[in-house]
Design an enzyme around this catalytic site. Structure first.
Site, mmCIF file in Angstrom:
data_model
loop_
_atom_site.group_PDB
_atom_site.id
_atom_site.type_symbol
_atom_site.label_atom_id
_atom_site.label_comp_id
_atom_site.label_asym_id
_atom_site.label_seq_id
_atom_site.Cartn_x
_atom_site.Cartn_y
_atom_site.Cartn_z
ATOM 1 N N CYS A 328 0.428 -1.052 0.177
ATOM 2 C CA CYS A 328 -0.351 0.350 -0.084
ATOM 3 C C CYS A 328 0.705 1.043 0.026
ATOM 4 C CB CYS A 328 -1.123 0.296 0.871
ATOM 5 S SG CYS A 328 -1.956 1.008 0.900
ATOM 6 N N HIS A 427 -3.493 -5.882 0.317
ATOM 7 C CA HIS A 427 -3.655 -6.132 2.367
ATOM 8 C C HIS A 427 -4.052 -7.609 2.090
ATOM 9 C CE1 HIS A 427 -2.813 -1.940 3.665
ATOM 10 N NE2 HIS A 427 -3.404 -1.655 2.930
#
Length: 485
Positions: A328, A427
Protein backbone atom coordinates in the site's frame (compact mmCIF):
# COMPACT_ATOMS: atom_id res chain seq x y z
CA UNK A 1 -37.44 -13.36 20.68
CA UNK A 2 -37.11 -9.85 22.09
CA UNK A 3 -33.93 -8.12 20.92
CA UNK A 4 -31.14 -8.29 23.50
CA UNK A 5 -27.85 -6.46 23.88
CA UNK A 6 -24.85 -6.09 26.16
CA UNK A 7 -22.24 -3.31 26.26
CA UNK A 8 -18.61 -4.15 27.07
CA UNK A 9 -16.79 -1.09 28.46
CA UNK A 10 -13.21 -0.79 29.70
CA UNK A 11 -11.26 1.12 32.29
CA UNK A 12 -8.71 2.15 29.63
CA UNK A 13 -7.48 1.38 26.12
CA UNK A 14 -6.04 -2.07 25.42
CA UNK A 15 -7.62 -3.77 28.44
CA UNK A 16 -9.13 -6.50 26.27
CA UNK A 17 -12.61 -5.22 25.36
CA UNK A 18 -12.33 -6.36 21.75
CA UNK A 19 -11.23 -9.89 22.61
CA UNK A 20 -14.00 -10.23 25.21
CA UNK A 21 -16.57 -9.12 22.63
CA UNK A 22 -15.10 -11.54 20.09
CA UNK A 23 -15.37 -14.43 22.54
CA UNK A 24 -18.92 -13.58 23.61
CA UNK A 25 -19.99 -13.23 19.97
CA UNK A 26 -18.61 -16.69 19.29
CA UNK A 27 -20.23 -18.30 22.31
CA UNK A 28 -23.66 -16.75 21.75
CA UNK A 29 -23.61 -17.48 18.00
CA UNK A 30 -23.99 -21.18 18.76
CA UNK A 31 -27.65 -20.52 19.58
CA UNK A 32 -28.51 -17.01 18.41
CA UNK A 33 -28.04 -14.61 15.50
CA UNK A 34 -25.38 -12.26 16.89
CA UNK A 35 -23.78 -9.06 15.61
CA UNK A 36 -21.01 -6.88 17.06
CA UNK A 37 -21.32 -3.10 17.22
CA UNK A 38 -18.89 -0.29 17.98
CA UNK A 39 -20.32 3.17 17.41
CA UNK A 40 -16.95 4.82 16.86
CA UNK A 41 -13.53 3.29 16.38
CA UNK A 42 -10.16 5.00 16.11
CA UNK A 43 -7.72 2.73 14.34
CA UNK A 44 -5.45 2.54 11.32
CA UNK A 45 -6.01 -1.22 11.06
CA UNK A 46 -9.10 -1.53 8.89
CA UNK A 47 -10.97 -4.09 6.85
CA UNK A 48 -12.98 -4.01 3.62
CA UNK A 49 -16.42 -5.60 3.55
CA UNK A 50 -17.78 -7.52 0.57
CA UNK A 51 -19.60 -4.41 -0.65
CA UNK A 52 -16.42 -2.32 -0.47
CA UNK A 53 -17.02 -0.51 2.84
CA UNK A 54 -14.21 0.24 5.28
CA UNK A 55 -14.58 -0.65 8.98
CA UNK A 56 -12.27 -1.26 11.93
CA UNK A 57 -10.61 -4.66 11.74
CA UNK A 58 -11.83 -5.57 15.24
CA UNK A 59 -15.48 -5.46 14.17
CA UNK A 60 -14.71 -7.58 11.10
CA UNK A 61 -13.08 -10.17 13.38
CA UNK A 62 -16.01 -10.07 15.81
CA UNK A 63 -18.50 -10.54 12.98
CA UNK A 64 -16.60 -13.52 11.64
CA UNK A 65 -16.47 -15.00 15.14
CA UNK A 66 -20.25 -14.57 15.29
CA UNK A 67 -20.64 -16.33 11.95
CA UNK A 68 -22.09 -13.30 10.20
CA UNK A 69 -20.87 -11.14 7.34
CA UNK A 70 -19.12 -7.90 8.41
CA UNK A 71 -21.04 -4.74 7.45
CA UNK A 72 -20.50 -1.01 7.83
CA UNK A 73 -23.37 -0.85 10.35
CA UNK A 74 -21.18 -2.73 12.84
CA UNK A 75 -18.76 0.21 12.95
CA UNK A 76 -20.62 3.27 11.59
CA UNK A 77 -17.90 5.78 12.48
CA UNK A 78 -14.21 5.03 11.93
CA UNK A 79 -11.58 7.69 12.70
CA UNK A 80 -8.22 7.26 10.98
CA UNK A 81 -5.60 9.64 12.46
CA UNK A 82 -3.50 11.49 9.89
CA UNK A 83 -1.39 13.57 12.29
CA UNK A 84 -1.54 17.12 13.64
CA UNK A 85 -4.82 16.32 15.48
CA UNK A 86 -6.57 15.62 12.17
CA UNK A 87 -8.38 12.38 11.34
CA UNK A 88 -10.08 11.06 8.26
CA UNK A 89 -13.69 10.27 9.13
CA UNK A 90 -15.08 7.10 7.58
CA UNK A 91 -18.88 7.24 7.81
CA UNK A 92 -20.79 4.00 7.16
CA UNK A 93 -17.75 2.69 5.35
CA UNK A 94 -17.18 5.71 3.07
CA UNK A 95 -14.64 8.56 3.32
CA UNK A 96 -16.56 11.56 4.68
CA UNK A 97 -14.06 14.31 5.53
CA UNK A 98 -10.76 15.18 7.18
CA UNK A 99 -11.45 17.01 10.42
CA UNK A 100 -9.72 18.16 13.57
CA UNK A 101 -11.01 16.89 16.91
CA UNK A 102 -12.83 20.17 17.54
CA UNK A 103 -14.53 20.12 14.13
CA UNK A 104 -15.53 16.50 14.62
CA UNK A 105 -17.18 17.16 17.98
CA UNK A 106 -19.18 19.98 16.41
CA UNK A 107 -20.87 17.33 14.22
CA UNK A 108 -21.57 14.88 17.06
CA UNK A 109 -25.36 15.21 16.71
CA UNK A 110 -25.06 14.06 13.10
CA UNK A 111 -22.93 11.10 14.22
CA UNK A 112 -25.58 10.14 16.77
CA UNK A 113 -28.18 9.92 14.02
CA UNK A 114 -25.87 7.67 12.00
CA UNK A 115 -25.28 5.22 14.83
CA UNK A 116 -29.00 5.09 15.70
CA UNK A 117 -29.74 4.09 12.12
CA UNK A 118 -26.98 1.47 12.11
CA UNK A 119 -28.20 -0.09 15.36
CA UNK A 120 -31.74 -0.18 14.07
CA UNK A 121 -30.73 -2.08 10.95
CA UNK A 122 -28.63 -4.56 12.94
CA UNK A 123 -31.52 -5.24 15.30
CA UNK A 124 -33.76 -6.18 12.36
CA UNK A 125 -31.34 -8.93 11.31
CA UNK A 126 -30.00 -10.25 14.63
CA UNK A 127 -31.21 -11.50 18.00
CA UNK A 128 -28.38 -10.13 20.15
CA UNK A 129 -26.07 -7.13 19.67
CA UNK A 130 -22.75 -7.34 21.54
CA UNK A 131 -21.50 -3.77 21.77
CA UNK A 132 -18.05 -2.41 22.55
CA UNK A 133 -16.93 0.88 24.03
CA UNK A 134 -13.64 2.64 23.30
CA UNK A 135 -10.72 3.60 25.52
CA UNK A 136 -11.69 4.32 29.11
CA UNK A 137 -15.39 4.64 29.93
CA UNK A 138 -14.90 7.39 32.53
CA UNK A 139 -13.51 10.22 30.38
CA UNK A 140 -15.42 12.85 32.34
CA UNK A 141 -14.40 15.71 30.02
CA UNK A 142 -16.10 14.00 27.08
CA UNK A 143 -19.39 12.75 28.51
CA UNK A 144 -21.61 15.03 26.42
CA UNK A 145 -19.71 14.17 23.23
CA UNK A 146 -18.86 10.51 23.85
CA UNK A 147 -21.02 8.53 21.41
CA UNK A 148 -19.19 5.24 21.87
CA UNK A 149 -19.29 4.77 25.67
CA UNK A 150 -21.78 7.08 27.41
CA UNK A 151 -23.74 7.76 24.23
CA UNK A 152 -24.21 4.09 23.39
CA UNK A 153 -25.05 3.30 27.03
CA UNK A 154 -27.76 5.99 27.14
CA UNK A 155 -29.15 5.22 23.70
CA UNK A 156 -29.54 1.49 24.31
CA UNK A 157 -29.90 1.25 28.11
CA UNK A 158 -28.06 -2.06 27.69
CA UNK A 159 -26.58 -3.96 30.64
CA UNK A 160 -22.89 -3.14 30.99
CA UNK A 161 -19.89 -5.34 31.77
CA UNK A 162 -16.72 -3.44 32.73
CA UNK A 163 -13.28 -4.88 31.86
CA UNK A 164 -10.04 -4.03 33.67
CA UNK A 165 -6.46 -5.05 32.85
CA UNK A 166 -4.56 -6.36 35.88
CA UNK A 167 -1.25 -6.50 34.00
CA UNK A 168 -1.09 -2.69 34.04
CA UNK A 169 -1.35 -2.63 37.81
CA UNK A 170 -3.99 -0.86 39.90
CA UNK A 171 -6.88 -2.88 38.51
CA UNK A 172 -9.03 -2.51 41.65
CA UNK A 173 -8.57 1.25 41.71
CA UNK A 174 -9.32 1.54 37.98
CA UNK A 175 -12.52 -0.52 38.25
CA UNK A 176 -13.71 1.24 41.42
CA UNK A 177 -12.73 4.67 40.10
CA UNK A 178 -14.52 4.11 36.80
CA UNK A 179 -17.71 3.14 38.61
CA UNK A 180 -17.43 6.18 40.88
CA UNK A 181 -17.03 8.58 37.94
CA UNK A 182 -19.74 7.21 35.66
CA UNK A 183 -22.97 9.24 35.49
CA UNK A 184 -25.64 7.72 37.71
CA UNK A 185 -27.93 6.83 34.79
CA UNK A 186 -25.09 4.79 33.27
CA UNK A 187 -23.64 3.42 36.52
CA UNK A 188 -26.92 1.72 37.43
CA UNK A 189 -26.62 -0.49 34.35
CA UNK A 190 -23.16 -1.88 35.20
CA UNK A 191 -23.90 -5.52 36.07
CA UNK A 192 -20.48 -7.15 36.26
CA UNK A 193 -16.70 -6.86 36.24
CA UNK A 194 -14.13 -8.86 34.26
CA UNK A 195 -10.46 -8.80 35.24
CA UNK A 196 -8.23 -9.57 32.27
CA UNK A 197 -4.60 -10.65 31.59
CA UNK A 198 -3.95 -12.31 34.96
CA UNK A 199 -0.68 -14.23 35.38
CA UNK A 200 -0.49 -14.89 39.14
CA UNK A 201 -1.97 -17.03 41.91
CA UNK A 202 -5.76 -16.66 41.89
CA UNK A 203 -6.03 -17.48 45.60
CA UNK A 204 -3.98 -14.39 46.45
CA UNK A 205 -6.31 -12.27 44.31
CA UNK A 206 -9.59 -13.53 45.78
CA UNK A 207 -9.69 -11.26 48.89
CA UNK A 208 -9.42 -8.26 46.61
CA UNK A 209 -12.26 -9.54 44.43
CA UNK A 210 -14.48 -9.92 47.48
CA UNK A 211 -13.72 -6.40 48.72
CA UNK A 212 -14.39 -4.91 45.28
CA UNK A 213 -17.78 -6.62 45.20
CA UNK A 214 -18.60 -5.39 48.71
CA UNK A 215 -17.63 -1.79 47.94
CA UNK A 216 -19.52 -1.59 44.62
CA UNK A 217 -22.30 -4.14 44.93
CA UNK A 218 -21.27 -5.43 41.49
CA UNK A 219 -20.15 -9.07 41.00
CA UNK A 220 -16.83 -10.11 39.49
CA UNK A 221 -17.83 -12.42 36.63
CA UNK A 222 -14.39 -13.95 36.33
CA UNK A 223 -10.65 -13.51 35.94
CA UNK A 224 -9.24 -14.19 32.47
CA UNK A 225 -5.66 -15.47 32.25
CA UNK A 226 -2.99 -13.76 30.17
CA UNK A 227 -3.45 -15.36 26.78
CA UNK A 228 -1.67 -14.92 23.45
CA UNK A 229 -4.37 -14.12 20.94
CA UNK A 230 -4.25 -15.72 17.51
CA UNK A 231 -6.49 -13.10 15.93
CA UNK A 232 -5.35 -9.89 14.17
CA UNK A 233 -4.40 -6.93 16.35
CA UNK A 234 -6.83 -4.04 16.63
CA UNK A 235 -4.46 -1.06 16.73
CA UNK A 236 -0.87 0.12 17.15
CA UNK A 237 -0.94 -0.23 20.96
CA UNK A 238 -0.47 -3.95 20.29
CA UNK A 239 2.95 -3.25 18.78
CA UNK A 240 4.39 -2.74 22.26
CA UNK A 241 3.27 -6.25 23.20
CA UNK A 242 4.91 -7.64 20.09
CA UNK A 243 8.23 -6.09 21.04
CA UNK A 244 8.01 -7.69 24.49
CA UNK A 245 7.06 -11.10 23.07
CA UNK A 246 9.46 -11.20 20.12
CA UNK A 247 10.46 -14.79 19.36
CA UNK A 248 13.96 -16.06 18.65
CA UNK A 249 13.52 -17.50 15.15
CA UNK A 250 16.59 -17.72 12.93
CA UNK A 251 15.00 -15.56 10.24
CA UNK A 252 14.56 -11.86 11.03
CA UNK A 253 12.21 -9.59 9.11
CA UNK A 254 12.45 -5.85 9.76
CA UNK A 255 9.17 -3.95 9.49
CA UNK A 256 9.73 -0.20 9.28
CA UNK A 257 7.62 1.40 11.99
CA UNK A 258 6.41 4.43 10.08
CA UNK A 259 5.07 7.26 12.24
CA UNK A 260 1.59 6.77 10.72
CA UNK A 261 1.77 2.99 10.25
CA UNK A 262 -1.46 1.25 9.26
CA UNK A 263 -2.56 -2.35 8.77
CA UNK A 264 0.57 -3.85 10.32
CA UNK A 265 -1.61 -6.95 10.69
CA UNK A 266 -0.35 -7.74 7.17
CA UNK A 267 2.79 -9.20 8.76
CA UNK A 268 1.26 -11.16 11.63
CA UNK A 269 0.92 -14.37 9.55
CA UNK A 270 4.74 -14.46 9.32
CA UNK A 271 5.25 -14.49 13.10
CA UNK A 272 5.15 -18.28 13.27
CA UNK A 273 8.20 -18.65 11.00
CA UNK A 274 10.25 -15.51 11.58
CA UNK A 275 11.23 -12.93 14.15
CA UNK A 276 9.34 -9.78 13.21
CA UNK A 277 11.20 -6.68 14.41
CA UNK A 278 9.44 -3.32 14.22
CA UNK A 279 12.18 -0.74 13.59
CA UNK A 280 11.76 2.92 14.53
CA UNK A 281 13.11 5.45 12.04
CA UNK A 282 15.95 6.44 14.38
CA UNK A 283 16.93 2.84 15.20
CA UNK A 284 19.70 0.75 13.70
CA UNK A 285 18.26 -1.30 10.85
CA UNK A 286 20.85 -4.02 11.43
CA UNK A 287 21.20 -6.94 9.03
CA UNK A 288 17.72 -8.37 8.55
CA UNK A 289 16.88 -11.15 6.12
CA UNK A 290 14.07 -9.05 4.60
CA UNK A 291 12.57 -5.58 4.92
CA UNK A 292 8.89 -4.63 4.91
CA UNK A 293 7.57 -1.11 4.35
CA UNK A 294 3.96 -1.17 5.58
CA UNK A 295 0.89 0.87 4.85
CA UNK A 296 0.51 4.41 6.18
CA UNK A 297 -2.25 6.95 6.66
CA UNK A 298 -0.07 9.62 5.01
CA UNK A 299 2.37 8.37 2.38
CA UNK A 300 3.97 11.73 1.65
CA UNK A 301 4.71 12.73 5.24
CA UNK A 302 6.00 9.27 6.16
CA UNK A 303 8.21 9.28 3.05
CA UNK A 304 9.65 12.65 4.08
CA UNK A 305 10.26 11.35 7.61
CA UNK A 306 11.87 8.20 6.19
CA UNK A 307 14.32 10.36 4.25
CA UNK A 308 15.01 12.90 6.99
CA UNK A 309 15.88 10.10 9.44
CA UNK A 310 18.37 8.44 7.10
CA UNK A 311 16.35 5.22 7.06
CA UNK A 312 15.61 5.62 3.34
CA UNK A 313 19.31 5.32 2.46
CA UNK A 314 19.69 2.28 4.70
CA UNK A 315 16.83 0.55 2.89
CA UNK A 316 18.18 1.51 -0.54
CA UNK A 317 21.54 -0.05 0.35
CA UNK A 318 19.89 -3.49 0.54
CA UNK A 319 18.59 -3.42 -3.07
CA UNK A 320 19.39 -6.70 -4.80
CA UNK A 321 20.73 -8.25 -1.58
CA UNK A 322 17.59 -9.13 0.38
CA UNK A 323 13.84 -8.96 -0.33
CA UNK A 324 12.25 -5.56 0.16
CA UNK A 325 8.43 -5.56 0.18
CA UNK A 326 6.20 -2.50 0.12
CA UNK A 327 2.47 -2.79 0.80
CA UNK A 328 0.00 0.00 0.00
CA UNK A 329 1.71 3.25 1.12
CA UNK A 330 4.98 1.32 1.33
CA UNK A 331 4.49 0.29 -2.29
CA UNK A 332 3.98 3.91 -3.32
CA UNK A 333 7.20 4.93 -1.52
CA UNK A 334 9.26 2.34 -3.43
CA UNK A 335 8.66 4.15 -6.72
CA UNK A 336 10.41 6.97 -8.59
CA UNK A 337 7.97 9.77 -7.78
CA UNK A 338 4.79 10.63 -5.91
CA UNK A 339 2.74 13.52 -7.28
CA UNK A 340 0.32 15.03 -4.76
CA UNK A 341 -2.34 17.45 -6.00
CA UNK A 342 -2.90 18.43 -2.38
CA UNK A 343 -4.96 15.40 -1.36
CA UNK A 344 -2.27 13.86 0.85
CA UNK A 345 -0.28 16.80 2.16
CA UNK A 346 -2.45 19.82 1.49
CA UNK A 347 0.00 21.30 -1.03
CA UNK A 348 0.49 20.49 -4.70
CA UNK A 349 3.99 19.07 -5.18
CA UNK A 350 5.99 16.18 -6.56
CA UNK A 351 8.19 14.09 -4.28
CA UNK A 352 11.06 11.79 -5.11
CA UNK A 353 10.48 8.23 -3.91
CA UNK A 354 13.01 5.57 -2.94
CA UNK A 355 13.58 4.68 -6.60
CA UNK A 356 13.62 0.92 -6.00
CA UNK A 357 10.71 0.26 -8.40
CA UNK A 358 10.03 1.74 -11.82
CA UNK A 359 6.63 3.17 -10.89
CA UNK A 360 5.03 6.53 -10.22
CA UNK A 361 2.02 7.39 -8.06
CA UNK A 362 -0.43 10.24 -8.42
CA UNK A 363 -2.82 11.54 -5.75
CA UNK A 364 -5.32 13.37 -7.93
CA UNK A 365 -8.62 13.34 -6.01
CA UNK A 366 -10.10 12.69 -2.57
CA UNK A 367 -11.25 9.24 -3.56
CA UNK A 368 -10.40 5.91 -2.00
CA UNK A 369 -10.34 2.45 -3.60
CA UNK A 370 -11.83 -0.09 -1.18
CA UNK A 371 -12.41 -3.58 -2.56
CA UNK A 372 -11.85 -7.27 -1.89
CA UNK A 373 -9.96 -8.87 -4.79
CA UNK A 374 -8.74 -12.18 -6.20
CA UNK A 375 -5.64 -11.92 -8.40
CA UNK A 376 -3.40 -14.26 -10.38
CA UNK A 377 0.38 -14.23 -9.81
CA UNK A 378 2.24 -13.17 -12.96
CA UNK A 379 5.84 -12.67 -11.92
CA UNK A 380 9.41 -13.85 -12.16
CA UNK A 381 12.30 -13.95 -9.72
CA UNK A 382 13.43 -16.27 -6.96
CA UNK A 383 10.44 -15.62 -4.68
CA UNK A 384 7.39 -15.46 -6.96
CA UNK A 385 8.39 -17.63 -9.96
CA UNK A 386 7.58 -20.89 -8.11
CA UNK A 387 3.95 -19.83 -7.70
CA UNK A 388 3.51 -18.11 -11.06
CA UNK A 389 -0.05 -18.59 -12.33
CA UNK A 390 -1.55 -19.29 -8.90
CA UNK A 391 -4.36 -17.24 -7.35
CA UNK A 392 -4.16 -15.05 -4.25
CA UNK A 393 -6.74 -13.00 -2.36
CA UNK A 394 -6.57 -9.70 -0.49
CA UNK A 395 -8.20 -6.31 -0.13
CA UNK A 396 -7.29 -2.78 -1.18
CA UNK A 397 -7.65 0.41 0.88
CA UNK A 398 -5.84 3.32 -0.74
CA UNK A 399 -5.94 6.69 -2.37
CA UNK A 400 -3.76 7.38 -5.36
CA UNK A 401 -3.16 5.62 -8.69
CA UNK A 402 0.14 3.90 -9.46
CA UNK A 403 1.46 3.21 -12.96
CA UNK A 404 3.48 0.04 -13.42
CA UNK A 405 4.85 -1.77 -16.46
CA UNK A 406 5.49 -4.93 -14.44
CA UNK A 407 2.20 -5.83 -12.76
CA UNK A 408 2.67 -9.00 -10.74
CA UNK A 409 -0.77 -9.70 -9.26
CA UNK A 410 -3.26 -9.26 -12.08
CA UNK A 411 -3.31 -5.52 -12.75
CA UNK A 412 -1.63 -4.72 -9.43
CA UNK A 413 1.89 -4.40 -8.10
CA UNK A 414 5.40 -4.21 -9.46
CA UNK A 415 8.75 -5.99 -9.25
CA UNK A 416 12.33 -4.95 -9.98
CA UNK A 417 14.81 -6.68 -12.31
CA UNK A 418 16.24 -8.81 -9.48
CA UNK A 419 12.84 -10.10 -8.40
CA UNK A 420 13.64 -9.10 -4.83
CA UNK A 421 11.92 -5.71 -4.61
CA UNK A 422 8.17 -6.27 -4.66
CA UNK A 423 5.33 -3.80 -4.22
CA UNK A 424 1.56 -4.27 -4.07
CA UNK A 425 -1.65 -2.64 -2.89
CA UNK A 426 -2.91 -5.96 -1.52
CA UNK A 427 -3.49 -6.09 2.22
CA UNK A 428 -3.71 -9.61 3.58
CA UNK A 429 -0.98 -10.71 1.16
CA UNK A 430 0.68 -13.14 3.59
CA UNK A 431 -2.65 -14.63 4.63
CA UNK A 432 -2.24 -16.52 1.35
CA UNK A 433 -0.40 -19.76 2.13
CA UNK A 434 1.20 -19.96 -1.32
CA UNK A 435 2.72 -16.46 -1.01
CA UNK A 436 3.74 -17.00 2.60
CA UNK A 437 5.43 -20.34 1.90
CA UNK A 438 7.20 -19.11 -1.24
CA UNK A 439 8.60 -16.12 0.64
CA UNK A 440 9.67 -18.02 3.76
CA UNK A 441 11.13 -20.91 1.77
CA UNK A 442 13.35 -18.46 -0.11
CA UNK A 443 14.58 -16.86 3.14
CA UNK A 444 15.22 -20.21 4.83
CA UNK A 445 17.06 -21.78 1.88
CA UNK A 446 19.19 -18.67 1.42
CA UNK A 447 20.54 -19.24 4.95
CA UNK A 448 20.97 -22.98 4.41
CA UNK A 449 18.00 -23.83 6.62
CA UNK A 450 15.21 -26.30 6.00
CA UNK A 451 11.80 -24.71 5.84
CA UNK A 452 8.83 -26.57 7.26
CA UNK A 453 5.58 -24.64 6.75
CA UNK A 454 4.18 -23.75 10.16
CA UNK A 455 0.74 -24.91 11.13
CA UNK A 456 -1.05 -21.59 11.06
CA UNK A 457 -4.23 -21.73 13.10
CA UNK A 458 -7.35 -21.21 11.02
CA UNK A 459 -9.60 -18.26 11.83
CA UNK A 460 -12.30 -20.63 13.02
CA UNK A 461 -9.89 -22.47 15.35
CA UNK A 462 -8.63 -19.15 16.75
CA UNK A 463 -12.16 -18.02 17.60
CA UNK A 464 -12.93 -21.37 19.24
CA UNK A 465 -9.70 -21.24 21.25
CA UNK A 466 -10.53 -17.76 22.56
CA UNK A 467 -14.14 -18.69 23.31
CA UNK A 468 -13.03 -21.77 25.25
CA UNK A 469 -10.66 -19.73 27.44
CA UNK A 470 -13.44 -17.26 28.25
CA UNK A 471 -16.02 -19.99 28.91
CA UNK A 472 -13.66 -21.75 31.31
CA UNK A 473 -12.91 -18.59 33.32
CA UNK A 474 -16.14 -16.58 33.34
CA UNK A 475 -19.43 -17.31 35.04
CA UNK A 476 -21.27 -17.69 31.76
CA UNK A 477 -24.61 -18.42 33.45
CA UNK A 478 -24.36 -15.01 35.08
CA UNK A 479 -23.42 -13.46 31.71
CA UNK A 480 -26.54 -15.02 30.12
CA UNK A 481 -28.63 -13.71 33.01
CA UNK A 482 -27.21 -10.20 32.55
CA UNK A 483 -28.06 -10.26 28.84
CA UNK A 484 -31.50 -11.65 29.62
CA UNK A 485 -31.32 -15.01 27.86
Amino acid sequence: MEKKSVLILGTASHVGKSSVVTAICRILSREYRVAPFKAQNMSLNSWITKDGKEIGIAQAIQAKAAGTEPTADMNPVLLKPKGDCVSQIILLGEPYADRSAGQYYESIAEMNEVLEGALGRLCKEHDIIVMEGAGGAAEINLYERDIVNIGTARLTQAPIILVGDIERGGVFASLYGTIALLPEDVRKNVKGFIINKFRGDLEILKPGLKQLEEKTGIPVLGVLPYFKLNIPSEDSVSLEDKEAERNEKEIEIAVIRLPRISNFTDFEPLEGSAKIRYVELDEDLGTPDAIMIPGTKNTVNDLLDLKASGMAEKIQAFKGKIPVFGICGGYQMLGRTIYDSGVENGVEAEFEGLGLLDIGTKFGEYKKRTIQVTKKVNAYGPILAPINGEEIKGYEIHMGITDSNRNIFGNDGAIDETGLVIGTYLHGLFDNKNIRDAFMRYLYEKKGLEYSPENVMTENDAYEELANVVEQNLDMEKVYEIIGI
